[in-house]
Scaffold this motif. Structure first.
Motif, short mmCIF file in Angstrom:
data_model
loop_
_atom_site.label_atom_id
_atom_site.label_comp_id
_atom_site.label_asym_id
_atom_site.label_seq_id
_atom_site.Cartn_x
_atom_site.Cartn_y
_atom_site.Cartn_z
N LEU A 165 4.60 19.71 -6.12
CA LEU A 165 5.90 19.43 -5.78
C LEU A 165 6.33 20.29 -4.42
N ALA A 166 6.33 21.48 -4.33
CA ALA A 166 6.83 22.41 -3.44
C ALA A 166 5.85 21.75 -1.97
N ALA A 167 4.73 21.60 -2.33
CA ALA A 167 3.69 21.42 -1.17
C ALA A 167 4.24 20.19 -0.62
N GLN A 168 4.58 19.14 -1.39
CA GLN A 168 4.90 17.87 -1.14
C GLN A 168 6.01 17.90 -0.26
N LEU A 169 7.18 18.55 -1.03
CA LEU A 169 8.67 18.56 -0.21
C LEU A 169 8.56 19.41 0.98
N GLY A 170 7.72 20.45 0.89
CA GLY A 170 7.70 21.45 2.27
C GLY A 170 8.80 22.47 1.90
N THR A 171 9.38 22.62 0.61
CA THR A 171 10.19 23.48 0.48
C THR A 171 10.08 23.89 -1.27
N GLY A 172 10.38 24.98 -1.41
CA GLY A 172 10.62 25.46 -3.00
C GLY A 172 11.94 25.53 -3.44
N SER A 213 0.07 12.41 -0.19
CA SER A 213 -0.67 11.30 -0.69
C SER A 213 -1.59 10.56 0.41
N ARG A 214 -1.40 11.05 1.76
CA ARG A 214 -1.98 10.44 2.75
C ARG A 214 -3.67 10.87 2.99
N THR A 215 -4.15 11.75 2.26
CA THR A 215 -5.56 12.20 2.40
C THR A 215 -6.44 11.30 1.54
N LEU A 216 -7.58 11.42 1.93
CA LEU A 216 -8.73 10.46 1.43
C LEU A 216 -8.73 10.61 -0.16
N LEU A 217 -8.48 11.78 -0.66
CA LEU A 217 -8.59 11.98 -2.06
C LEU A 217 -7.38 12.94 -2.23
N PRO A 218 -6.12 12.43 -2.69
CA PRO A 218 -5.00 13.13 -2.70
C PRO A 218 -5.09 14.17 -3.77
N VAL A 219 -4.73 15.66 -3.49
CA VAL A 219 -4.77 16.60 -4.29
C VAL A 219 -3.99 16.56 -5.65
N LEU A 222 1.76 6.55 -7.37
CA LEU A 222 0.30 7.26 -7.82
C LEU A 222 0.76 8.61 -7.43
N ASN A 223 1.18 8.99 -6.39
CA ASN A 223 1.38 10.50 -6.06
C ASN A 223 2.53 11.12 -6.97
N ALA A 224 3.58 10.50 -7.23
CA ALA A 224 4.74 10.85 -8.22
C ALA A 224 4.11 10.91 -9.32
N GLN A 278 0.68 -1.26 0.07
CA GLN A 278 -0.04 0.00 -0.12
C GLN A 278 1.06 1.29 -0.22
N GLY A 279 2.00 1.23 0.74
CA GLY A 279 2.81 2.49 1.01
C GLY A 279 3.38 2.79 -0.32
#
Length: 310
Positions: free
Chosen positions: A222-229, A152-158, A41-43, A34-35
């Motif tokens: 991608l910036a939101a995923q990494l937490g940085t720009g 990717s851990r929300t119910l419906l990933p953005v 899927l997120n990438a 699952q992980g």
């Protein structure tokens, strides 16, 4: 005319061979966990947004080497604007991408610069600008709500939702609207399209602007995923997007390709990269592999074109 069943079978087994790859991936430990599937899927969702833009540009007969630098610029701008609110950050990142794509469109359509040269110049200028803005340092964007945009851990990933919207909208416009038919016409034969009264330069410009906007959206996620720009991300984006588009049936000559095909090409590349990661294969060898696939695709297209002319 090919039946839908034969078209689906071709996508699964031949162009590209997704099903055989998935069967082979099943023997890799952890692939179906699952992980791992969530990560895959997120990438693929974030990469897929850029692939759609590249596919549309290739259909119209162009190419966009600047998307990697635009991804970095949009991510940095989004992170810098985050203190003003998430809506401002989203609009700012996409607007920066749109502006970069528009400049590329002007260089190609108004100044008649070769697409490879024009977008290569844009890539270098945008990359230099973002490195200067940040002094080569990443811009931290520590905000829980902003981070959820790339999670990717929300119910419906953005990212998955964004990709679905982009796929449906772009396919609808390409396959069922006059703009889409004009894009194919310009890519197939620009001179004939001009003689038929189509606004060829505007159509090409809109494709580059759209590609830039989608790269901006991808950079923000991608910036939101990494937490940085980060000013150094996105270097492989043009290579990966081009390989996925070509695998899905697009052509460097223009006039060919589709959004479902681009999705199939994206799935193949995403699974291939994921399997190599699970096997511990170095990222350098991954680049060699994807570059080799791209080279084979271009060579096979040239061979096929020469055989068809005989």
């Amino acid at each position: 005319m090919k039946s839908p069943a034969s078209a689906i079978a071709k996508r699964l087994f031949l162009t590209p061979p997704i099903l055989p790859l998935l069967i082979g991936a099943s023997f890799v430990d952890g692939f179906w966990s699952q992980g791992n599937l969530r990560t895959l899927l997120n990438a693929a969702s974030i990469d897929g947004i850029v692939v759609v833009g590249m596919t549309i540009v290739m259909i119209v007969g162009g190419f966009d080497l600047s998307i990697g630098a635009v991804i970095a610029m949009a991510g940095v701008v989004g992170a810098l604007l985050l203190p003003l609110g998430i809506p401002v950050a989203i609009v700012g990142a996409i607007s920066v991408g749109l502006a970069c794509g528009a400049v590329s469109g002007v260089l190609v359509t108004r100044l008649r610069i070769n697409p490879f040269i024009a977008t290569l110049a844009m890539m270098m200028m945008v990359r230099g600008a973002v490195l200067t803005m940040t002094d080569t340092r990443p811009v931290v964007a520590m905000d829980a709500t902003f981070g959820a945009l790339g999670s990717s851990r929300t119910l419906l990933p953005v990212p998955l939702l964004a990709l679905a919207i982009v796929l449906v909208a772009s396919h609808a416009f390409l396959a069922h609207r006059p703009w889409g038919r004009h894009v194919y016409a310009v890519g197939a034969n620009e001179r004939s399209a001009t003689m038929a009264g189509l606004r060829t330069q505007w159509i090409k410009f809109s494709c580059y602007a759209l590609s830039g906007a989608l790269a901006g959206l991808s950079g923000l996620l991608l910036a939101a995923q990494l937490g940085t720009g980060s000013p150094i991300i996105g270097e492989q984006a043009p290579l990966t997007a081009a390989a996925a588009a070509l695998l899905g049936g697009a052509s460097l000559r223009g006039g060919e390709g589709s959004i479902p095909g681009a999705l199939a090409g994206l799935a193949f590349i995403a699974v291939l990269v994921n399997v190599m990661n699970l096997l511990g294969i170095s990222s350098y060898y991954q680049r060699i592999s994807i570059g080799g696939i791209l080279l084979l695709l271009v060579m096979s297209e040239g061979i096929f074109l020469r055989l068809r002319r005989r």
